[in-house]
Design an enzyme around this catalytic site. Structure first.
Site, PDB file in Angstrom:
ATOM      1  N   HIS A   1      -8.699   7.758  -1.641  1.00  0.00           N
ATOM      2  CA  HIS A   1      -7.651   7.223  -0.780  1.00  0.00           C
ATOM      3  C   HIS A   1      -6.373   7.038  -1.580  1.00  0.00           C
ATOM      4  CE1 HIS A   1      -6.644   4.049   2.579  1.00  0.00           C
ATOM      5  NE2 HIS A   1      -5.669   4.912   2.367  1.00  0.00           N
TER       6      HIS A   1
ATOM      7  N   TYR B   1       8.049 -13.439 -24.392  1.00  0.00           N
ATOM      8  CA  TYR B   1       8.823 -12.342 -23.818  1.00  0.00           C
ATOM      9  C   TYR B   1       9.836 -12.886 -22.820  1.00  0.00           C
ATOM     10  CZ  TYR B   1       9.945  -8.117 -21.170  1.00  0.00           C
ATOM     11  OH  TYR B   1      10.618  -7.087 -20.562  1.00  0.00           O
TER      12      TYR B   1
ATOM     13  N   HIS C   1       0.863  -1.186   0.000  1.00  0.00           N
ATOM     14  CA  HIS C   1       0.000   0.000   0.000  1.00  0.00           C
ATOM     15  C   HIS C   1       0.890   1.223   0.000  1.00  0.00           C
ATOM     16  CE1 HIS C   1      -3.060   2.891   0.876  1.00  0.00           C
ATOM     17  NE2 HIS C   1      -2.686   3.088   2.128  1.00  0.00           N
TER      18      HIS C   1
ATOM     19  N   ASP D   1       0.868  -4.702 -21.310  1.00  0.00           N
ATOM     20  CA  ASP D   1       1.879  -5.686 -20.926  1.00  0.00           C
ATOM     21  C   ASP D   1       1.586  -6.287 -19.556  1.00  0.00           C
ATOM     22  OD1 ASP D   1       3.475  -5.579 -23.186  1.00  0.00           O
ATOM     23  OD2 ASP D   1       4.800  -4.026 -22.386  1.00  0.00           O
TER      24      ASP D   1
ATOM     25  N   HIS E   1       1.016   5.751  -1.133  1.00  0.00           N
ATOM     26  CA  HIS E   1       0.296   6.948  -1.556  1.00  0.00           C
ATOM     27  C   HIS E   1       1.126   7.606  -2.663  1.00  0.00           C
ATOM     28  CE1 HIS E   1      -2.890   7.400   1.653  1.00  0.00           C
ATOM     29  NE2 HIS E   1      -2.182   6.361   2.065  1.00  0.00           N
TER      30      HIS E   1
END
Length: 233
Positions: A172, A230, A96, A121, A98
């Site tokens: 958020h 790839y 998590h 991708d 910001h």
């Protein structure tokens, strides 16, 4: 000797990558790693600056967010991580942040549209933004409800957490996850770049068209499909 030393070390190293990748400012973020055999996960302690963080500071908690080992108080987002680990058995790490551009899209309450092959991708959909939580839920067990906010949005959209490993929470910020915490960190960095590119594209051309389906499928399948080519074998 603690049975969680390796789990703490893995969590510590994942957390240190977040400021190195420019994804967190001060203490604005956290990473966690699960040990499903033991029924616990390791997470960053709340409010501890990254430059002073040590492996022994990492807190071990159960899926309900109760401390199992560690002298520090765990991240304020611990219950969100716990809900996701309990409900999505295939994930091994959660991040998590910001980060600037991803959080800007979250604050605008907008999905990040799939505009280019860099996005394709990694996934074949827009990056979903869950709507802001209701006042009633905010006044309840907020962090736990944040986890359910993510789960309900994925159920509503019919998304699989193994195919879409990132989400924005309206007003958020972003959460990402993966089979490993390394993949969760990678996804967090990718999400920030997708958000930045989409913001720049929409600024240059507000009516920018979505990526064609043929290009979406081509770029995703060549990296993730049964016949992917790839990278190195």
């Amino acid at each position: 000797m603690s049975p969680y030393l390796e789990l703490k070390r893995e969590c510590y190293e994942a957390n240190l990558q977040l400021p190195q990748l420019g994804l967190v400012l001060f203490t604005f973020g956290n990473a966690s790693v699960v040990d499903r055999e033991k029924g616990v996960f390791a997470i960053k302690p709340s409010g501890v600056p990254y430059p002073t963080l040590r492996p022994e500071d990492i807190v071990i908690v159960d899926f309900e967010g109760q401390a199992v080992e560690g002298a520090r108080r765990p991240s304020s987002d611990t219950k969100t991580h716990g809900v996701l680990y309990a409900q999505w058995e295939g994930i091994g790490g959660i991040v998590h942040t910001h980060s600037t551009y991803a959080t800007a899209w979250a604050q605008a309450q907008l999905d990040i549209p799939i505009l280019g092959t860099t996005h394709a991708d990694h996934l074949t959909t827009d990056v979903p933004c869950a709507p802001p939580m209701s006042d009633e839920l905010i006044q309840g067990d907020y962090e736990q409800q944040t986890g359910w906010q993510i789960l309900h949005e994925f159920e509503r959209r019919g998304f699989s957490p193994s195919e879409v490993e990132m989400v924005l929470l309206g007003n958020h910020a972003p959460f990402t996850w993966g089979k490993t915490v390394e993949k969760a960190v990678y996804n967090s960095a990718v999400l920030e770049e997708l958000a930045r590119l989409a913001y720049l594209s929409c600024t240059l051309r507000p009516e920018v068209p979505r990526l064609k389906d043929a290009l979406i499928q081509k770029h995703y399948e060549r990296k993730h499909g049964a016949n992917s080519y790839y990278g190195q074998s």
